[in-house]
Design a protein around this motif. Structure first.
Motif, short mmCIF file in Angstrom:
data_model
loop_
_atom_site.label_atom_id
_atom_site.label_comp_id
_atom_site.label_asym_id
_atom_site.label_seq_id
_atom_site.Cartn_x
_atom_site.Cartn_y
_atom_site.Cartn_z
N LYS A 43 2.73 3.41 -4.12
CA LYS A 43 1.64 3.76 -3.47
C LYS A 43 0.84 4.18 -4.82
O LYS A 43 1.43 4.65 -5.75
CB LYS A 43 2.14 5.35 -2.81
CG LYS A 43 1.06 5.94 -1.80
CD LYS A 43 1.44 6.88 -1.07
CE LYS A 43 0.31 7.84 -0.59
NZ LYS A 43 -1.04 7.62 -1.12
N ARG A 44 -0.46 3.95 -4.58
CA ARG A 44 -1.59 4.31 -5.71
C ARG A 44 -1.74 5.85 -5.97
O ARG A 44 -1.83 6.66 -4.97
CB ARG A 44 -2.74 3.33 -5.52
CG ARG A 44 -2.77 1.88 -5.64
CD ARG A 44 -4.06 1.47 -5.62
NE ARG A 44 -4.75 1.72 -6.92
CZ ARG A 44 -4.60 0.94 -7.99
NH1 ARG A 44 -3.81 -0.25 -8.00
NH2 ARG A 44 -5.29 1.19 -9.00
N SER A 47 -7.19 5.66 -5.88
CA SER A 47 -7.63 4.67 -4.82
C SER A 47 -8.43 3.72 -5.66
O SER A 47 -8.93 3.57 -6.70
CB SER A 47 -8.57 5.28 -3.67
OG SER A 47 -9.83 5.31 -4.39
#
Ligand code: ADP
Length: 155
Positions: A43-44, A47
């Motif tokens: 997951k970043r 964004s």
């Protein structure tokens, strides 16, 4: 023939260290395509949209700099983007060990795809995305580490 280099990375976030590699790469190549690679499993923290904003802000919409997102094999995407070179930065021997293997594999995947390494500028060597991400998570101001301030993106 246009000399295009593909600069792949997670860029989570894109730091002054990365911007320095792109700027110096522009002295060697006609075009640098920054490839933001996203690993489905990871997951970043920042964004893609925000990082694209930072990159655009940093390069002031310089037509020699393009940004793409990808989820595929780096070497394949580089080829599809018309790049015959991969651009990477080297900070230390740990980077080297990793990069050495990856560069060999990439050249096997796409014949003739050469990786060009630029040695980090010493004042930027301590900057890593991992550390900047951690500082940000703890609420520390990270503007000194980014090539374009996050605040400007929100205004
Ligand atoms: P990855 O997830 O592929 O390691 P990163 O986004 O961390 O991607 O880094 C992309 C590239 O930028 C790598 O080649 C890395 O060695 C280089 N890099 C990262 N920080 C710096 C820095 N401060 N100076 C020079 N090169 C850097």
């Amino acid at each position: 023939m246009k000399r295009t280099a593909f600069f792949p990375g997670s860029f989570d976030p894109f730091t002054k260290g990365h911007a320095d590699i792109v700027e110096r790469g522009l002295k060697l190549f006609d075009e640098v395509v920054i490839g933001i690679g996203t690993n489905q499993a990871k997951k970043r923290h920042f964004s893609l949209e925000i990082m694209e904003g930072v990159i655009r802000g940093a390069f002031n919409s310089d037509p020699r700099v393009r940004v793409v997102h990808y989820h595929d094999l780096t070497a394949k995407v580089a080829k599809d983007e018309g790049a015959r070179f991969l651009l990477r930065g080297l900070r230390n021997t740990t980077d080297f060990e990793y990069e050495n293997t990856i560069a060999q594999v990439n050249r096997q995947i796409v014949e003739g795809l050469e990786t060009v390494f630029l040695i980090t500028s010493p004042e930027l060597a301590p900057i890593s995305s991992t550390i900047v991400r951690e500082l940000h998570a703890y609420g520390v101001d990270i503007s000194d580490y980014l090539p374009y301030p996050l605040e400007k993106l929100r205004s």
